[in-house]
Structure formats: structure tokens, C-alpha cells
Design an enzyme around this catalytic site. Structure first.
Site, PDB file in Angstrom:
ATOM      1  N   ASN A 216      49.278  34.518  45.687  1.00 34.93           N
ATOM      2  CA  ASN A 216      48.785  35.024  46.969  1.00 34.93           C
ATOM      3  C   ASN A 216      49.140  34.022  48.066  1.00 34.93           C
ATOM      4  O   ASN A 216      49.693  32.964  47.787  1.00 34.93           O
ATOM      5  CB  ASN A 216      47.281  35.311  46.910  1.00 34.93           C
ATOM      6  CG  ASN A 216      46.477  34.071  46.577  1.00 34.93           C
ATOM      7  OD1 ASN A 216      46.484  33.091  47.323  1.00 34.93           O
ATOM      8  ND2 ASN A 216      45.784  34.095  45.446  1.00 34.93           N
ATOM      9  N   ASP A 286      42.180  37.621  40.819  1.00 31.30           N
ATOM     10  CA  ASP A 286      41.172  38.327  40.017  1.00 31.30           C
ATOM     11  C   ASP A 286      41.766  38.838  38.707  1.00 31.30           C
ATOM     12  O   ASP A 286      41.049  39.035  37.737  1.00 31.30           O
ATOM     13  CB  ASP A 286      40.591  39.496  40.815  1.00 31.30           C
ATOM     14  CG  ASP A 286      39.676  39.003  41.934  1.00 31.30           C
ATOM     15  OD1 ASP A 286      39.040  37.951  41.742  1.00 31.30           O
ATOM     16  OD2 ASP A 286      39.605  39.651  42.994  1.00 31.30           O
ATOM     17  N   LYS A 296      63.039  35.058  30.553  1.00 33.17           N
ATOM     18  CA  LYS A 296      63.091  35.909  31.744  1.00 33.17           C
ATOM     19  C   LYS A 296      63.212  37.358  31.302  1.00 33.17           C
ATOM     20  O   LYS A 296      64.104  37.704  30.516  1.00 33.17           O
ATOM     21  CB  LYS A 296      64.301  35.496  32.580  1.00 33.17           C
ATOM     22  CG  LYS A 296      64.403  36.254  33.866  1.00 33.17           C
ATOM     23  CD  LYS A 296      65.643  35.827  34.637  1.00 33.17           C
ATOM     24  CE  LYS A 296      65.872  36.796  35.785  1.00 33.17           C
ATOM     25  NZ  LYS A 296      67.250  37.016  36.088  1.00 33.17           N
ATOM     26  N   PHE A 332      33.111  31.246  49.185  1.00 30.86           N
ATOM     27  CA  PHE A 332      33.741  31.885  50.331  1.00 30.86           C
ATOM     28  C   PHE A 332      33.839  33.379  50.070  1.00 30.86           C
ATOM     29  O   PHE A 332      33.890  33.804  48.918  1.00 30.86           O
ATOM     30  CB  PHE A 332      35.154  31.325  50.541  1.00 30.86           C
ATOM     31  CG  PHE A 332      35.183  30.064  51.345  1.00 30.86           C
ATOM     32  CD1 PHE A 332      35.566  30.078  52.672  1.00 30.86           C
ATOM     33  CD2 PHE A 332      34.815  28.852  50.773  1.00 30.86           C
ATOM     34  CE1 PHE A 332      35.585  28.918  53.420  1.00 30.86           C
ATOM     35  CE2 PHE A 332      34.834  27.687  51.516  1.00 30.86           C
ATOM     36  CZ  PHE A 332      35.217  27.718  52.842  1.00 30.86           C
ATOM     37  N   LYS A 346      27.373  39.228  47.637  1.00 34.17           N
ATOM     38  CA  LYS A 346      28.047  38.220  46.814  1.00 34.17           C
ATOM     39  C   LYS A 346      27.178  36.968  46.662  1.00 34.17           C
ATOM     40  O   LYS A 346      27.115  36.366  45.598  1.00 34.17           O
ATOM     41  CB  LYS A 346      29.376  37.846  47.482  1.00 34.17           C
ATOM     42  CG  LYS A 346      30.536  37.750  46.534  1.00 34.17           C
ATOM     43  CD  LYS A 346      31.855  37.617  47.275  1.00 34.17           C
ATOM     44  CE  LYS A 346      32.609  38.935  47.305  1.00 34.17           C
ATOM     45  NZ  LYS A 346      33.880  38.824  48.020  1.00 34.17           N
ATOM     46  N   LYS A 350      26.145  36.074  42.823  1.00 33.01           N
ATOM     47  CA  LYS A 350      26.721  34.882  42.197  1.00 33.01           C
ATOM     48  C   LYS A 350      25.779  33.674  42.264  1.00 33.01           C
ATOM     49  O   LYS A 350      26.170  32.564  41.962  1.00 33.01           O
ATOM     50  CB  LYS A 350      28.075  34.556  42.838  1.00 33.01           C
ATOM     51  CG  LYS A 350      29.078  35.710  42.710  1.00 33.01           C
ATOM     52  CD  LYS A 350      30.510  35.279  42.976  1.00 33.01           C
ATOM     53  CE  LYS A 350      31.439  36.476  42.980  1.00 33.01           C
ATOM     54  NZ  LYS A 350      32.853  36.118  43.141  1.00 33.01           N
TER      55      LYS A 350
HETATM   56  N1  CTP Z   1      36.236  33.131  43.040  1.00 34.66           N
HETATM   57  C1  CTP Z   1      36.238  32.424  41.874  1.00 34.66           C
HETATM   58  N2  CTP Z   1      36.807  32.935  40.741  1.00 34.66           N
HETATM   59  C2  CTP Z   1      37.384  34.169  40.771  1.00 34.66           C
HETATM   60  C3  CTP Z   1      37.383  34.912  41.972  1.00 34.66           C
HETATM   61  C4  CTP Z   1      36.816  34.363  43.083  1.00 34.66           C
HETATM   62  O1  CTP Z   1      35.716  31.293  41.865  1.00 34.66           O
HETATM   63  N3  CTP Z   1      37.963  34.632  39.668  1.00 34.66           N
HETATM   64  C5  CTP Z   1      35.561  32.576  44.219  1.00 34.66           C
HETATM   65  C6  CTP Z   1      36.430  32.201  45.392  1.00 34.66           C
HETATM   66  O2  CTP Z   1      36.844  30.854  45.325  1.00 34.66           O
HETATM   67  C7  CTP Z   1      35.490  32.456  46.571  1.00 34.66           C
HETATM   68  C8  CTP Z   1      34.598  33.560  46.080  1.00 34.66           C
HETATM   69  O3  CTP Z   1      34.705  33.579  44.669  1.00 34.66           O
HETATM   70  O4  CTP Z   1      34.668  31.323  46.804  1.00 34.66           O
HETATM   71  C9  CTP Z   1      34.856  34.929  46.608  1.00 34.66           C
HETATM   72  O5  CTP Z   1      36.093  35.418  46.282  1.00 34.66           O
HETATM   73  P1  CTP Z   1      36.515  36.904  46.695  1.00 34.66           P
HETATM   74  O6  CTP Z   1      37.892  37.136  46.174  1.00 34.66           O
HETATM   75  O7  CTP Z   1      36.218  37.166  48.133  1.00 34.66           O
HETATM   76  O8  CTP Z   1      35.459  37.785  45.919  1.00 34.66           O
HETATM   77  P2  CTP Z   1      35.405  38.389  44.477  1.00 34.66           P
HETATM   78  O9  CTP Z   1      34.322  37.715  43.759  1.00 34.66           O
HETATM   79  O10 CTP Z   1      36.741  38.405  43.845  1.00 34.66           O
HETATM   80  O11 CTP Z   1      34.882  39.855  44.789  1.00 34.66           O
HETATM   81  P3  CTP Z   1      35.666  41.142  45.332  1.00 34.66           P
HETATM   82  O12 CTP Z   1      37.024  41.144  44.719  1.00 34.66           O
HETATM   83  O13 CTP Z   1      34.786  42.224  44.869  1.00 34.66           O
HETATM   84  O14 CTP Z   1      35.658  40.996  46.824  1.00 34.66           O
END
Ligand code: CTP
Length: 404
Positions: A216, A286, A296, A332, A346, A350
């Protein structure tokens, strides 16, 4: 100081004589204690030469000075470090097993600082049994020196490498015996006594094949700015960084580089128990490909391609479960709609103390840019929206509001 150096059977044992040499050079006395397997990688002669003392490796050796060597040595040593520490010795100590010279000494060595520098293959390091044992040892007051990432002896890349001897030295609470040899040390000797904060930063890369990954646009700038702001405020920082071009400058920041979400998960869960707080600023993927190829992948005729993805562990939610009384957890949220509601949900789900909402709607906010506008929600119902600030200023604001 009188230092016991334990050596177990991993390839990183080739670095142990260098650690002993550095400790001696800094004016300390060193007694080496090795397992039978360690001596497959480093010879008794080398260890005895660099330490200047007879090696202790066999509970029942004829050459032992006492019949209960492990008891006399636990009284002799003021501090003990096992480097490298294999999964085996970690498991034995966590389970209270003593079946050789080193494990018996480790069980007897209580009430004094004990450090382990784990070194092993990434899959072994990530194995829940190993992580469980490490968490138990940390709870018992054992200091775990986090392994580094990089190329491993087994030919793979990942977390599990023993840090360099110079870095291990920096982790140890050594009383300065010979100040002239310590002047190059990066850390002040009080470093390990500072309150510690874990920070995650940057993106994660999820491998598809030998040359491709899912990633990303995260630059890592926000997390690195937080690490700098914390260090300036007097915290020691454990920074776990995904692939990024960002650099750290402050000596109180200890950086562990990782690539994938699972590597970040392993590093963060191992470090969190010894930290007072954690701020997770990383943009963790995620999902990851269900399969990765070591070669490859080639195009298959004219047809399309389907990638099967599986979910990655949620680091923030896991730390929320692990959180002990007195520890603070800050996450975040990057939302595009129903921003406040999603962020607050969230925060609760969490088990966070604070959540920092980044809105992608604000120009100048988000990935890659140098500025940010955030809203900080507290579990106490507080809410504070910042003006558009530089990421360094946002970092200072977060530290001031969430860690005061
Ligand atoms: N985060 C994490 N581990 C993951 C995904 C996210 O530690 N596998 C943490 C990020 O570092 C951030 C927070 O979770 O502090 C929120 O991430 P975000 O992508 O906004 O939320 P998600 O928990 O993935 O929820 P959603 O996809 O439903 O928005």
C-alpha cells in the site's frame, strides 16, 4: 561486572565469541556456558581463549572446579545473557526444565538480570508455542532482546536473526567498568531504564511470488515522526517498521525491520509486554495471498488470474487482548465515511485508550504527504481535532495528549 554468557546451538553462535570479546574489552569478566549443540558451531578453545576462563559445558565433567558448578556460577554472575537462544532453550526455561549445564544454571539464576537473544528461522519464531514461551518468560521478568530481520542461514528472508554483538551490548544493563571503552556506545547506560513505547510504522508487503507483492502507499512518515517525538520526550522507543525509506536518528530508538503483517505481528506481540504503551501507526495489509511461490509466476495463456487471499492477524486487536493494567494502547483509523462512528466503534472493539482518526477527505492529510489533520478520541469520551499540521507536529500533539 561478572557476566555469564550462555551459548546454544544455532548458526548465530559464530557471533558469540565477538560478544565475549566486546564485553571483555569494556572491562567485564565473562564466564561462557555452552550447550552440547552450541559446540557444533563454536569450539571450546575459541570460547576459552576470548573469555580467559575455562568453559562450562558439562554438568559432570572431570575438569569442573566444584561438583555443583551451576550453583557456584549463579552466585558468581551478576548478570546473564544467552546469545543465541534457540527455541529449545526458550522452551526449556519457560517449562522449568534443567537437563544440562546451561539449563540448570538458568533455573538457578534468579533475582538478577537475565537476557535472552533469540535466533531462529522465521516460522519457528512465529510458532505460537515459541511466542507463548517468550510471553511467559517476559512475565517472569526475563528480558528478551528482539531478533532482527534479514536473510537467514536457511536461505530465507524474515525475522529471526540474532542482533549484532554491539547491539546486544546496548540492551544489557551494564555498569560501566572502563569508561574509555564505552564512549562510542550509541545509548546512554540509562537507556534500558527509560519508559518504553512500542511504535509500528509503514506498510506491510505480502508476498505473491519471488518478484511481486501486495502493498500500500503508506510512507511510514507518521510512525517515524512519532518515534522521534517520543524519544525527544524521554521515552525509549521500540520501532517496528515495514518496508520504508524513512531513517531514524535518535539513539533511544531501537528499530526492528519487518516485511509482512505476520512478521510485524510477531515482533509487536513479543515487544509489547515490556512496554508501557504502544502506538500502532502501521498500515497493515488486512489480507495476504493464500499461497506464495518461490519462483516467478508465469502468464497462463490468455486467461485471467485469480489470487486467493486470507486474512492477516489484527495486531492492534491482539495487543488489546494482551493489554495489562497500566499499559496504554493507541491506534489509528483511516476512514472514508461515517468517520467518527467507525473510529469510536474501533476504539471500543479493539480495547484502545485512544484512537487517532485520519480523514482522507482532508486535503493534505493521509498517505505520502508531509501534513496531517487528525481527531483524537479517548476512551474517556474526550475528542480533540487538530488543525492541519506537519506530521512532526501531529506526533508531538499525540504524545502530549495520549501519553501525558
Ligand atoms: N492494524 C493492525 N493490524 C491489522 C490491521 C490494522 O495493527 N492487521 C492497526 C493499524 O495499525 C491501525 C488500526 O489497526 O492502528 C486501524 O487500521 P484500519 O485499517 O483503519 O482498520 P481495520 O482494523 O483494518 O478495520 P477496517 O478494515 O474494518 O476499517
Amino acid at each position: 561486572m561478572r557476566i555469564l554468557v550462555g551459548i546454544t546451538g544455532g548458526i548465530a553462535a559464530y557471533k558469540s565469541p565477538q560478544l565475549v570479546r566486546l564485553l571483555r574489552k569494556a572491562g567485564h569478566e565473562v564466564q561462557c556456558v555452552a550447550t552440547r549443540h552450541a559446540l557444533q558451531f563454536v569450539t571450546p578453545l575459541t570460547l576459552e581463549t576470548v573469555s580467559g576462563r575455562r568453559l562450562y559445558a558439562d554438568l559432570f565433567a572431570d575438569g569442573n572446579d566444584h561438583t555443583t558448578e551451576h550453583i557456584s556460577l549463579k552466585d558468581w554472575g551478576e548478570i546473564m545473557v544467552v546469545a543465541p537462544a534457540t527455541a529449545n532453550i526458550i522452551g526449556k526455561l519457560a517449562g522449568g526444565i534443567a537437563d544440562d549445564a546451561l539449563s540448570a544454571l538458568l533455573l538457578a539464576f534468579t533475582g538478577k538480570p537475565l537476557y535472552l537473544a533469540p535466533a531462529m528461522n522465521t516460522q519457528m519464531w512465529e510458532n505460537p508455542a515459541v511466542q507463548r514461551n517468550l510471553a511467559r518468560l517476559e512475565a517472569d521478568g526475563v528480558h528478551i532482546i528482539p531478533p532482527a530481520s534479514g536473510s537467514l542461514a536457511c536461505g530465507t528472508e524474515g525475522i529471526g536473526r540474532m542482533p549484532e554483538p554491539e547491539e546486544i551490548m546496548e540492551h544489557l544493563e551494564l555498569k560501566v567498568e572502563n569508561p574509555t571503552t564505552q564512549t562510542n556506545s550509541q545509548f546512554p547506560t540509562t537507556h534500558s531504564e527509560l519508559p518504553k513505547v512500542l511504535v509500528t510504522a509503514g506498510p506491510t508487503y505480502e508476498k505473491i511470488d519471488a518478484v511481486r507483492f501486495i502493498g500500500n502507499y503508506s510512507s511510514g512518515k507518521m510512525g517515524f515522526a512519532l518515534a522521534e517525538a517520543l524519544a525527544k520526550k524521554g521515552f525509549a522507543v521500540e520501532l517496528v517498521a515495514g518496508p520504508t525509506a524513512c531513517r531514524t536518528t535518535h539513539p533511544a530508538i531501537h528499530r526492528t525491520d519487518v516485511e509482512s503483517a505476520r512478521e510485524m505481528y510477531a515482533a509487536a506481540t513479543a515487544l509489547f509486554p515490556s512496554c508501557q504503551a504502544a502506538i500502532l501507526a502501521a498500515a497493515v495489509a488486512d489480507y495476504r495471498p493464500a499461497q506464495t511461490a518461490d519462483h516467478k509466476l508465469k502468464k497462463q495463456g490468455d486467461s485471467g488470474m485469480t489470487l486467493e487471499l486470507v486474512q492477516n492477524p489484527d495486531i492492534l486487536a491482539t495487543l488489546g487482548q494482551m493489554k495489562q493494567k497500566g499499559q496504554r494502547l493507541i491506534g489509528f483509523a483511516l476512514e472514508t465515511d461515517h468517520e467518527a462512528d467507525n473510529a469510536l466503534a474501533k476504539l471500543e472493539r479493539k480495547r484502545l485508550d485512544y484512537i487517532i482518526l485520519n480523514s482522507l477527505r482532508d486535503e493534505g492529510s493521509g498517505f505520502g504527504v508531509d501534513t496531517n489533520r487528525v481527531t483524537i478520541f479517548g476512551s474517556d469520551g474526550s475528542r480533540h481535532t487538530s488543525p492541519l499540521l506537519s506530521k512532526a507536529e501531529v506526533a508531538e500533539l499525540i504524545v502530549a495528549r495520549c501519553l501525558a
